[in-house]
Design a protein around this motif. Structure first.
Motif, mmCIF file in Angstrom:
data_model
loop_
_atom_site.group_PDB
_atom_site.id
_atom_site.type_symbol
_atom_site.label_atom_id
_atom_site.label_comp_id
_atom_site.label_asym_id
_atom_site.label_seq_id
_atom_site.Cartn_x
_atom_site.Cartn_y
_atom_site.Cartn_z
ATOM 1 N N ILE A 60 0.982 -1.045 -0.051
ATOM 2 C CA ILE A 60 0.108 0.169 0.044
ATOM 3 C C ILE A 60 0.994 1.225 -0.022
ATOM 4 C CG2 ILE A 60 -1.716 -1.174 1.194
ATOM 5 C CD1 ILE A 60 -1.070 0.585 3.615
ATOM 6 N N PHE A 61 0.381 2.431 -0.131
ATOM 7 C CA PHE A 61 1.270 3.488 -0.272
ATOM 8 C C PHE A 61 0.405 4.813 0.721
ATOM 9 C CE2 PHE A 61 -1.278 4.380 -4.119
ATOM 10 C CZ PHE A 61 -1.605 5.582 -4.125
ATOM 11 N N ILE A 62 1.403 5.352 0.882
ATOM 12 C CA ILE A 62 0.746 6.735 1.735
ATOM 13 C C ILE A 62 1.525 7.944 1.231
ATOM 14 C CG2 ILE A 62 0.818 8.131 4.053
ATOM 15 C CD1 ILE A 62 0.537 5.337 5.297
ATOM 16 N N SER A 63 0.710 8.917 0.709
ATOM 17 C CA SER A 63 1.263 10.103 -0.004
ATOM 18 C C SER A 63 1.111 11.474 0.703
ATOM 19 C CB SER A 63 0.908 10.059 -1.317
ATOM 20 O OG SER A 63 1.239 11.389 -2.102
ATOM 21 N N GLY A 64 1.560 12.446 0.189
ATOM 22 C CA GLY A 64 1.144 13.665 0.851
ATOM 23 C C GLY A 64 0.583 14.451 -0.299
ATOM 24 N N ASP A 65 0.656 13.960 -1.573
ATOM 25 C CA ASP A 65 0.038 14.715 -2.918
ATOM 26 C C ASP A 65 -1.372 13.895 -3.437
ATOM 27 O OD1 ASP A 65 0.088 16.074 -5.090
ATOM 28 O OD2 ASP A 65 1.952 14.983 -6.347
ATOM 29 N N ALA A 66 -2.188 14.674 -3.413
ATOM 30 C CA ALA A 66 -3.460 14.153 -3.990
ATOM 31 C C ALA A 66 -3.432 14.574 -5.394
ATOM 32 C CB ALA A 66 -4.693 15.211 -3.245
ATOM 33 N N ARG A 67 -2.438 15.322 -5.761
ATOM 34 C CA ARG A 67 -2.409 15.777 -7.420
ATOM 35 C C ARG A 67 -2.293 14.382 -8.308
ATOM 36 N NH1 ARG A 67 2.089 19.811 -7.987
ATOM 37 N NH2 ARG A 67 3.091 18.127 -6.317
ATOM 38 N N MET A 68 -1.875 13.229 -7.640
ATOM 39 C CA MET A 68 -1.907 12.168 -8.495
ATOM 40 C C MET A 68 -3.100 11.657 -8.877
ATOM 41 S SD MET A 68 -0.845 8.932 -5.855
ATOM 42 C CE MET A 68 0.861 9.445 -5.921
ATOM 43 N N LEU A 69 -4.244 11.891 -8.218
ATOM 44 C CA LEU A 69 -5.576 11.456 -8.700
ATOM 45 C C LEU A 69 -5.816 12.616 -9.813
ATOM 46 C CD1 LEU A 69 -7.158 10.921 -5.136
ATOM 47 C CD2 LEU A 69 -6.411 9.293 -6.712
ATOM 48 N N LYS A 70 -5.267 13.515 -10.101
ATOM 49 C CA LYS A 70 -5.911 14.186 -11.167
ATOM 50 C C LYS A 70 -5.090 14.307 -12.353
ATOM 51 C CE LYS A 70 -7.549 18.139 -7.979
ATOM 52 N NZ LYS A 70 -7.106 19.006 -7.446
ATOM 53 N N ASN A 71 -3.984 13.395 -12.488
ATOM 54 C CA ASN A 71 -3.142 13.312 -13.625
ATOM 55 C C ASN A 71 -3.584 11.932 -14.087
ATOM 56 O OD1 ASN A 71 -1.015 11.873 -15.152
ATOM 57 N ND2 ASN A 71 0.591 13.277 -14.230
ATOM 58 N N PRO A 72 -4.006 11.988 -15.594
ATOM 59 C CA PRO A 72 -4.930 10.712 -15.995
ATOM 60 C C PRO A 72 -3.761 9.559 -16.208
ATOM 61 C CG PRO A 72 -5.300 12.834 -17.360
ATOM 62 C CD PRO A 72 -4.172 13.096 -16.291
ATOM 63 N N ALA A 73 -2.662 9.663 -16.380
ATOM 64 C CA ALA A 73 -1.666 8.741 -16.498
ATOM 65 C C ALA A 73 -1.508 8.101 -15.318
ATOM 66 C CB ALA A 73 -0.164 9.269 -17.047
ATOM 67 N N GLU A 74 -1.278 8.799 -14.088
ATOM 68 C CA GLU A 74 -1.075 8.268 -12.852
ATOM 69 C C GLU A 74 -2.249 7.652 -12.331
ATOM 70 O OE1 GLU A 74 0.734 11.285 -10.356
ATOM 71 O OE2 GLU A 74 2.470 11.615 -11.532
ATOM 72 N N ARG A 75 -3.269 8.274 -12.572
ATOM 73 C CA ARG A 75 -4.964 7.445 -12.247
ATOM 74 C C ARG A 75 -4.991 5.957 -12.834
ATOM 75 N NH1 ARG A 75 -9.414 11.013 -10.309
ATOM 76 N NH2 ARG A 75 -10.707 9.190 -10.285
ATOM 77 N N ALA A 76 -4.532 6.106 -14.144
ATOM 78 C CA ALA A 76 -4.645 4.841 -14.766
ATOM 79 C C ALA A 76 -3.548 3.832 -14.222
ATOM 80 C CB ALA A 76 -4.563 4.876 -16.389
ATOM 81 N N ALA A 77 -2.459 4.350 -14.058
ATOM 82 C CA ALA A 77 -1.470 3.224 -13.311
ATOM 83 C C ALA A 77 -1.858 2.869 -12.097
ATOM 84 C CB ALA A 77 -0.046 4.070 -13.352
ATOM 85 N N LEU A 78 -2.491 3.694 -11.274
ATOM 86 C CA LEU A 78 -2.836 3.208 -9.915
ATOM 87 C C LEU A 78 -4.115 2.125 -10.073
ATOM 88 C CD1 LEU A 78 -3.123 6.673 -7.993
ATOM 89 C CD2 LEU A 78 -1.436 4.766 -7.514
ATOM 90 N N ARG A 79 -5.031 2.291 -11.162
ATOM 91 C CA ARG A 79 -6.190 1.514 -11.149
ATOM 92 C C ARG A 79 -5.514 0.046 -11.651
ATOM 93 N NH1 ARG A 79 -9.018 5.761 -13.097
ATOM 94 N NH2 ARG A 79 -8.537 5.313 -15.339
ATOM 95 N N SER A 80 -4.580 0.246 -12.423
ATOM 96 C CA SER A 80 -4.049 -1.146 -13.080
ATOM 97 C C SER A 80 -3.121 -2.053 -11.810
ATOM 98 C CB SER A 80 -3.508 -0.873 -14.334
ATOM 99 O OG SER A 80 -2.075 -0.436 -14.173
ATOM 100 N N ALA A 81 -2.576 -1.147 -11.161
ATOM 101 C CA ALA A 81 -1.683 -1.693 -10.265
ATOM 102 C C ALA A 81 -2.351 -2.349 -9.086
ATOM 103 C CB ALA A 81 -0.670 -0.651 -9.809
ATOM 104 N N GLY A 82 -3.593 -1.971 -8.935
ATOM 105 C CA GLY A 82 -4.304 -2.636 -8.046
ATOM 106 C C GLY A 82 -3.876 -2.284 -6.330
ATOM 107 N N LEU A 83 -3.759 -1.144 -6.328
ATOM 108 C CA LEU A 83 -3.030 -0.886 -4.869
ATOM 109 C C LEU A 83 -4.259 0.154 -4.134
ATOM 110 C CD1 LEU A 83 0.409 0.972 -6.096
ATOM 111 C CD2 LEU A 83 0.086 -1.228 -4.912
ATOM 112 N N HIS A 84 -4.053 -0.071 -2.781
ATOM 113 C CA HIS A 84 -4.538 0.835 -1.804
ATOM 114 C C HIS A 84 -3.731 1.937 -1.619
ATOM 115 C CE1 HIS A 84 -7.741 -2.076 -0.698
ATOM 116 N NE2 HIS A 84 -7.064 -2.895 -0.764
ATOM 117 N N GLY A 85 -4.359 3.072 -1.794
ATOM 118 C CA GLY A 85 -3.441 4.353 -1.513
ATOM 119 C C GLY A 85 -4.011 5.367 -0.324
#
Length: 139
Positions: A60-85
């Motif tokens: 799992i990951f913990i971040s201080g940056d919510a902007r990753m949810l606004k970046n389409p490439a990073e969002r797609a990567a997060l979905r395909s990686a199957g991670l809890h964030g």
């Protein structure tokens, strides 16, 4: 389970949580210390997301940056990686580091419960108040 703290968090948070969870067979790493990550601290978000996706361990990951949810490439990567964030709420940026670390440890049982009950991928915000529930973000 392993926990990654990205570059938007202090390495102190990773070492503090690691001291708490290692007795349960879990581990916490700051991005600069993740085993096998080729570029270490200089890894882009897409690089470490891909690394965790390929890893045989549960991450799992913990971040201080919510902007990753606004970046389409990073969002797609997060979905395909199957991670809890888990994203630290913006108020943490002005909070003393010892209080942030204490809150992450305080919230650890909730984080474990979420990762066991919900299918990945999922994203949640860790609020600054201890009596406030974690807020789910759409992935």
């Amino acid at each position: 389970m392993n926990v990654l703290f990205d570059n938007c968090t202090s390495p102190i948070l990773a070492s503090t949580l690691h001291g708490f969870v290692r007795h349960y067979g879990d581990a916490a790493f700051h991005l600069k210390d993740v085993p096998g990550l080729p570029r270490g601290r200089h890894s882009a978000d897409l690089d470490w997301i891909e690394h965790l996706r390929k890893a045989p361990e549960k991450w799992i990951f913990i971040s201080g940056d919510a902007r990753m949810l606004k970046n389409p490439a990073e969002r797609a990567a997060l979905r395909s990686a199957g991670l809890h964030g888990f994203i630290l709420a913006p108020g943490y940026q002005k909070t003393a580091l010892n209080q942030v670390a204490a809150t992450v440890v305080w919230r650890w049982p909730e984080i474990l419960k979420i990762t066991s009950l919900l299918a990945a991928p999922s994203m949640h915000e860790i609020p600054i108040g201890r009596m406030t529930k974690l807020r789910q973000f759409p992935v």
